[in-house]
Design a protein around this motif. Structure first.
Motif, mmCIF file in Angstrom:
data_model
loop_
_atom_site.group_PDB
_atom_site.id
_atom_site.type_symbol
_atom_site.label_atom_id
_atom_site.label_comp_id
_atom_site.label_asym_id
_atom_site.label_seq_id
_atom_site.Cartn_x
_atom_site.Cartn_y
_atom_site.Cartn_z
ATOM 1 N N GLY A 119 53.528 70.038 44.957
ATOM 2 C CA GLY A 119 54.059 71.371 44.675
ATOM 3 C C GLY A 119 53.239 72.146 43.666
ATOM 4 N N ARG A 120 52.388 71.470 42.883
ATOM 5 C CA ARG A 120 51.602 72.158 41.857
ATOM 6 C C ARG A 120 50.459 72.971 42.438
ATOM 7 N NH1 ARG A 120 51.578 66.600 38.494
ATOM 8 N NH2 ARG A 120 53.789 66.614 37.927
ATOM 9 N N ILE A 121 50.082 72.680 43.676
ATOM 10 C CA ILE A 121 49.001 73.452 44.295
ATOM 11 C C ILE A 121 49.456 74.170 45.555
ATOM 12 C CG2 ILE A 121 47.150 72.014 43.351
ATOM 13 C CD1 ILE A 121 47.031 70.633 46.113
ATOM 14 N N ARG A 122 50.702 73.964 45.936
ATOM 15 C CA ARG A 122 51.203 74.611 47.153
ATOM 16 C C ARG A 122 51.093 76.130 47.007
ATOM 17 N NH1 ARG A 122 54.653 72.664 51.123
ATOM 18 N NH2 ARG A 122 55.103 70.822 49.838
ATOM 19 N N GLY A 123 50.543 76.787 48.000
ATOM 20 C CA GLY A 123 50.398 78.236 47.995
ATOM 21 C C GLY A 123 49.142 78.738 47.319
ATOM 22 N N SER A 124 48.391 77.859 46.661
ATOM 23 C CA SER A 124 47.175 78.284 45.962
ATOM 24 C C SER A 124 45.999 78.401 46.921
ATOM 25 C CB SER A 124 46.820 77.282 44.859
ATOM 26 O OG SER A 124 47.874 77.141 43.940
ATOM 27 N N THR A 125 45.012 79.176 46.508
ATOM 28 C CA THR A 125 43.719 79.206 47.178
ATOM 29 C C THR A 125 42.713 78.566 46.230
ATOM 30 O OG1 THR A 125 44.210 81.188 48.458
ATOM 31 C CG2 THR A 125 41.878 80.665 48.099
ATOM 32 N N VAL A 126 42.021 77.537 46.691
ATOM 33 C CA VAL A 126 41.114 76.766 45.845
ATOM 34 C C VAL A 126 39.678 76.968 46.295
ATOM 35 C CG1 VAL A 126 40.477 74.440 45.075
ATOM 36 C CG2 VAL A 126 42.896 75.054 45.348
ATOM 37 N N ALA A 127 38.829 77.309 45.354
ATOM 38 C CA ALA A 127 37.414 77.508 45.638
ATOM 39 C C ALA A 127 36.606 76.232 45.435
ATOM 40 C CB ALA A 127 36.848 78.621 44.757
ATOM 41 N N LEU A 128 37.023 75.431 44.447
ATOM 42 C CA LEU A 128 36.312 74.192 44.141
ATOM 43 C C LEU A 128 37.309 73.205 43.543
ATOM 44 C CD1 LEU A 128 33.626 72.572 43.835
ATOM 45 C CD2 LEU A 128 33.412 73.608 41.552
ATOM 46 N N ALA A 129 37.246 71.956 44.020
ATOM 47 C CA ALA A 129 38.140 70.913 43.514
ATOM 48 C C ALA A 129 37.331 69.667 43.186
ATOM 49 C CB ALA A 129 39.223 70.588 44.537
ATOM 50 N N TYR A 130 37.756 68.988 42.130
ATOM 51 C CA TYR A 130 37.172 67.703 41.766
ATOM 52 C C TYR A 130 38.328 66.719 41.597
ATOM 53 C CZ TYR A 130 34.515 64.150 39.164
ATOM 54 O OH TYR A 130 33.925 62.980 38.761
ATOM 55 N N VAL A 131 38.241 65.551 42.253
ATOM 56 C CA VAL A 131 39.312 64.557 42.189
ATOM 57 C C VAL A 131 38.755 63.266 41.600
ATOM 58 C CG1 VAL A 131 40.987 63.199 43.495
ATOM 59 C CG2 VAL A 131 40.485 65.560 44.188
ATOM 60 N N ASP A 132 39.361 62.828 40.507
ATOM 61 C CA ASP A 132 38.991 61.572 39.855
ATOM 62 C C ASP A 132 39.850 60.443 40.417
ATOM 63 O OD1 ASP A 132 37.858 59.817 37.843
ATOM 64 O OD2 ASP A 132 39.754 60.008 36.769
ATOM 65 N N GLU A 133 39.225 59.313 40.782
ATOM 66 C CA GLU A 133 39.927 58.150 41.328
ATOM 67 C C GLU A 133 40.804 58.541 42.520
ATOM 68 O OE1 GLU A 133 39.264 55.225 40.838
ATOM 69 O OE2 GLU A 133 38.181 55.183 38.946
ATOM 70 N N ALA A 134 40.135 58.933 43.586
ATOM 71 C CA ALA A 134 40.833 59.503 44.738
ATOM 72 C C ALA A 134 41.814 58.535 45.391
ATOM 73 C CB ALA A 134 39.811 59.982 45.772
ATOM 74 N N THR A 135 41.558 57.228 45.349
ATOM 75 C CA THR A 135 42.482 56.292 45.996
ATOM 76 C C THR A 135 43.842 56.248 45.298
ATOM 77 O OG1 THR A 135 41.572 54.454 44.701
ATOM 78 C CG2 THR A 135 40.686 54.789 46.928
ATOM 79 N N LEU A 136 43.908 56.734 44.062
ATOM 80 C CA LEU A 136 45.174 56.726 43.330
ATOM 81 C C LEU A 136 45.976 57.999 43.538
ATOM 82 C CD1 LEU A 136 43.994 55.179 39.927
ATOM 83 C CD2 LEU A 136 44.854 54.016 41.972
ATOM 84 N N VAL A 137 45.395 58.974 44.218
ATOM 85 C CA VAL A 137 46.080 60.241 44.489
ATOM 86 C C VAL A 137 46.929 60.086 45.754
ATOM 87 C CG1 VAL A 137 45.708 62.645 45.184
ATOM 88 C CG2 VAL A 137 44.309 61.633 43.382
ATOM 89 N N PRO A 138 48.162 60.574 45.752
ATOM 90 C CA PRO A 138 48.994 60.469 46.958
ATOM 91 C C PRO A 138 48.339 61.149 48.157
ATOM 92 C CG PRO A 138 50.331 61.109 45.067
ATOM 93 C CD PRO A 138 48.903 61.183 44.624
#
Length: 429
Positions: A119-138
């Motif tokens: 819900g924290r990013i729902r509806g947003s438009t993202v130009a650039l994203a960085y994800v740390d430890e991706a296997t731990l993200v739902p």
């Protein structure tokens, strides 16, 4: 593109190729592999390059398991002049804030520890994203994040240590990299030229079994067999305790129908951790369940009568009382009885990894009187059914003492970590 030579003194060929290659990646760039293999530094340099040319329409987001892990794993390194030279001055962040300013651009820091984070990013438009430890993200959060890359040139950069071969990140993205617009670089310890040989050897010693294969070899392998495969009762169980210089914690795994298991963790004068005492109550064998009032009274009596090793004295008062997070009513009872408790850190896999590392390096020992705990070690195994589904979890049978030990050690790690003596490599022989 940023001048890479200006922000770091040593980069491997693989790191440079991944940084350059990430700028031409269609949508997803992923760095995976061993711990301390250089993937994080390479990915952060690639992130800075991408940030300098990112679309001006849309948000820039950095994602981690929690805000604290983002600050520790990403912001702190980015603010290090030793790593990033003068660029470190262009990373501005106040601890605890959910935004940072990097290269003059507002960057949103998003913790994604569970599915609610979607819900924290729902509806947003993202130009650039960085994800740390991706296997731990739902998974649901990852998919929502991909759907938010809605402007031309939007990209996602991510890092991870390997997980099980059935994990969704490997199954749906790495193995289908060409189909999903992903470029993937796999790193080993040998790909980081800045590591000293003794540090590499120390890392290889600290990780054992599953953790060695994933975090040292960088392999995507199943969790199978014994959880604590380094456990050796001939070496880890001691008859004589050293002088305990700090009584760190009383830890509790709470149970009513299941056993109630408490133990005491101390730091010895030799610089090693010891589980010195245990108290266990099993309502099934005793044929009577105890109330919270009774548990509190009996635990306090046990602490008051616990012998102090090497002396004729009794009575122990460890610094912390660490309690099973599910035992809210028992914590309330302890409070009423004048004992302030803290929640046990119940991140199971990190906790198991902490205990496994201490066992592998012979820096955690169990006194022979703790028979209930000692009996649980050999049968503590990974659940093969859940492993096939891409989940790492131990079988939940006869593990109450081991849960107690995990609470005691992992929750208090900031207390003992800096005071711990070097690995006992002589015992590993």
């Amino acid at each position: 593109m940023l001048n890479l030579a200006a922000v770091t003194n040593v980069l491997s060929v693989k790191q440079i190729k991944s940084i350059v290659g990430a700028q031409d990646t269609p949508q997803i760039a992923l760095w995976s592999g061993a711990v301390s293999s250089g993937k994080t530094i390479a990915s952060l340099l690639a992130f800075l390059c991408a940030l300098a040319t990112a679309p001006t329409t849309g948000l820039v987001v950095v994602v981690g398991r929690t805000l604290q892990t983002i600050e520790r794993n990403l912001i702190d390194p980015l603010q290090s002049p030793e790593l990033f030279g003068g660029l470190a001055q262009q990373v501005i962040h106040t601890t605890g804030s959910t935004t940072a300013t990097i290269l003059g651009r507002t960057v949103h820091l998003v913790g994604a520890s569970d599915t609610r984070a979607e819900g924290r990013i729902r509806g947003s438009t993202v130009a650039l994203a960085y994800v740390d430890e991706a296997t731990l993200v739902p998974y649901s959060f990852w998919m929502m994040l991909l759907s938010r890359l809605r402007v031309a040139g939007a990209r996602l950069l991510a890092t991870t240590n390997p997980d099980g071969p059935g994990h969704w990140l490997r199954r749906e993205f790495i193995l289908r990299a060409g189909d999903v617009g992903m470029r993937h670089w796999h790193f080993t310890l040998d790909d980081n030229p800045s590591l000293e040989a003794d540090y590499v050897e120390r890392l290889k010693t600290q990780y054992t079994g599953l953790w060695h294969r994933r975090f040292i070899e960088g392999a995507w392998v199943l969790a199978e067999g014994a959880v604590y495969d380094a456990w050796n009762p001939a070496k880890h169980v001691v008859k004589t305790l050293p002088r305990i210089t700090q009584w760190i914690a009383t830890a509790v795994d709470y149970g009513t129908t299941n056993p109630f298991h408490a133990g005491i963790l101390g730091l010895g004068a030799d610089g090693y951790l010891y589980l010195t005492h245990e108290w266990r109550y099993d309502s099934k064998t005793s044929r009577r369940q105890l109330t919270d009032v009774e548990y509190s009274a009996r635990m306090r009596a046990w602490l008051a009568s616990a012998p102090v090793p090497g002396t004729d004295m009794v009575g122990l008062a460890p610094r912390y009382t660490v309690v099973d997070p599910s035992a809210a009513s028992f914590r309330l009872q302890l409070h009423e009885d004048g004992i302030r408790s803290v929640l046990g850190d119940n991140e199971v896999l990190p906790g198991i990894r902490t205990v496994a590392s201490l066992l592998a390096t012979y820096r955690l020992f169990i006194h022979e009187s703790c028979t209930g705990l000692i009996e649980e070690f050999p049968g503590y195994s990974w659940d093969p059914t859940r492993a096939e589904r891409g989940e790492d979890a131990p079988i939940k049978v006869a593990d109450h003492g081991l849960d107690m030990l995990r609470y005691a050690v992992h929750t208090t790690r900031q207390t003992w970590h800096a005071r711990l003596a070097p690995a006992r490599l002589d015992l590993a022989a």
